[in-house]
Scaffold this motif. Structure first.
Motif, short mmCIF file in Angstrom:
data_model
loop_
_atom_site.label_atom_id
_atom_site.label_comp_id
_atom_site.label_asym_id
_atom_site.label_seq_id
_atom_site.Cartn_x
_atom_site.Cartn_y
_atom_site.Cartn_z
N ARG A 1 0.83 -1.20 0.00
CA ARG A 1 0.00 0.00 0.00
C ARG A 1 0.87 1.25 0.00
N GLU B 1 -1.75 5.15 3.46
CA GLU B 1 -2.93 4.32 3.64
C GLU B 1 -2.82 3.36 4.82
N PRO C 1 -3.10 2.15 8.43
CA PRO C 1 -3.79 2.65 9.63
C PRO C 1 -2.81 2.81 10.79
N ARG D 1 -6.00 -4.14 16.24
CA ARG D 1 -6.59 -4.58 14.98
C ARG D 1 -7.37 -3.42 14.36
N PRO D 2 -7.10 -3.06 13.10
CA PRO D 2 -7.83 -1.96 12.47
C PRO D 2 -9.33 -2.27 12.40
N ALA D 3 -10.13 -1.25 12.56
CA ALA D 3 -11.59 -1.43 12.52
C ALA D 3 -12.04 -2.02 11.19
N ALA D 4 -11.34 -1.68 10.11
CA ALA D 4 -11.71 -2.17 8.78
C ALA D 4 -11.21 -3.59 8.52
N GLY D 5 -10.46 -4.17 9.49
CA GLY D 5 -9.91 -5.50 9.31
C GLY D 5 -8.57 -5.45 8.60
N ALA E 1 -5.68 -5.67 5.87
CA ALA E 1 -5.64 -5.46 4.43
C ALA E 1 -5.21 -6.75 3.72
#
Length: 297
Positions: free
Chosen positions: A100, A104, A106, A210-214, A216
């Protein structure tokens, strides 16, 4: 440190990959091993196998991101064996989605990587070096960094940033120990591509980071390329052999491959010439590394 037999080695990240290979390599050299890892089950299995082979090893579940746990690791090592002669600051993680753009990632990726890859090294030095100096015996410290800490570019920016920092900390350790005439050597281990599970690091990520979006994911194409590259990469056992020899040779800079030399040189020359660099991609460099190994077989 010219004599390994009968000495004590502490190795973090010892349940798999390079750490596990170093545990076996130093045990075969006659060292007693204190193996540490955040994965308690895998660590127990590793130490049981070492014991079954006749080696003396103890397992200490340790999160190197936690200073108190690294202090406890030192306490356990000294309580069990009375000394530590070799410290291998080896534990490391790579967040998923390593191709990435840097903006980008997190914050959770930055915090997790810095906690393990940089503060894990710092905690190890703070917990062990004063005791090793007090003991007065010849010793050695290995930091497992990466060639990613010697080159630059867009790929794997978070991991690489932590490894650049680990390189600088280890060079400072080397200089500080030499300035005081301490009998402790330092090796900065910078492997190229190695066939380990480091790119499955997400299995050990703390829930709070752990990123909220899960996590990558890479594209299917990149995943296929990565799988192919790692199948042809250097083995952890080869890296452990190189690391062991570096201890005996009292060598600071320890690179496992020459495939990244041009990239290292180009970056340094660009800095000295005050010119803008042209960075090769990490993927292209990794392909070159594996290709050079296959050509030599």
């Amino acid at each position: 440190m010219q004599e390994l037999s009968g000495r004590i080695a502490v190795i973090t990240g010892a349940a798999s990959g390079i750490g596990l290979a170093m545990a076996w390599r130093f045990a075969r050299a006659g060292m007693k091993v204190v193996a540490a890892d955040v994965d308690a089950a895998a660590l127990a299995t590793a130490c049981a196998a070492l014991a079954a082979a006749g080696h003396e090893a103890i397992a200490v579940r340790t999160d190197v991101a936690n200073a108190a746990e690294v202090d406890a690791l030192a306490d356990r090592a000294y309580a069990a064996f009375g000394a530590v002669h070799l410290l291998c600051n080896n534990a490391g993680v790579v967040p998923s989605g390593r191709y990435r753009p840097v903006w980008e990632y997190p914050l959770e990726d930055w915090r997790w990587s810095l906690d393990v890859n940089l503060f894990g090294v710092i905690h190890g030095l703070r917990s062990f070096i004063p005791r090793m100096l007090e003991g007065g015996a010849p010793g050695h410290v290995i930091t497992t960094a990466s060639v990613a800490g010697l080159i630059s570019g867009s790929g794997s920016a978070v991991y690489s940033a932590t490894k650049h920092a680990a390189v600088r900390v280890t060079e400072a350790l080397y200089a500080s120990l030499r300035e005081r005439g301490a009998p402790i050597g330092v090796s900065l281990l910078c492997p190229g591509l190695v066939n380990t599970r480091i790119y499955e690091s997400e299995r050990n990520r703390p829930d709070r980071l752990r990123p909220a979006a899960g996590p990558a994911t890479e594209s299917e194409e990149l995943q296929a390329v990565a799988a192919s590259l790692y199948a042809g990469a250097m083995s952890p056992e080869e890296v452990a052999d190189i690391a062991c020899q570096a201890v005996l040779d009292d060598r600071l800079y320890v690179l496992t491959t020459g495939s990244f030399d041009d990239a290292i040189r180009d970056r340094m020359e660009a800095i000295l010439a005050r010119r803008n660099p042209e960075f090769a991609t990490l993927l292209a460099l990794s392909k070159r590394d594996v290709g050079s190994r296959e050509a030599g077989r």
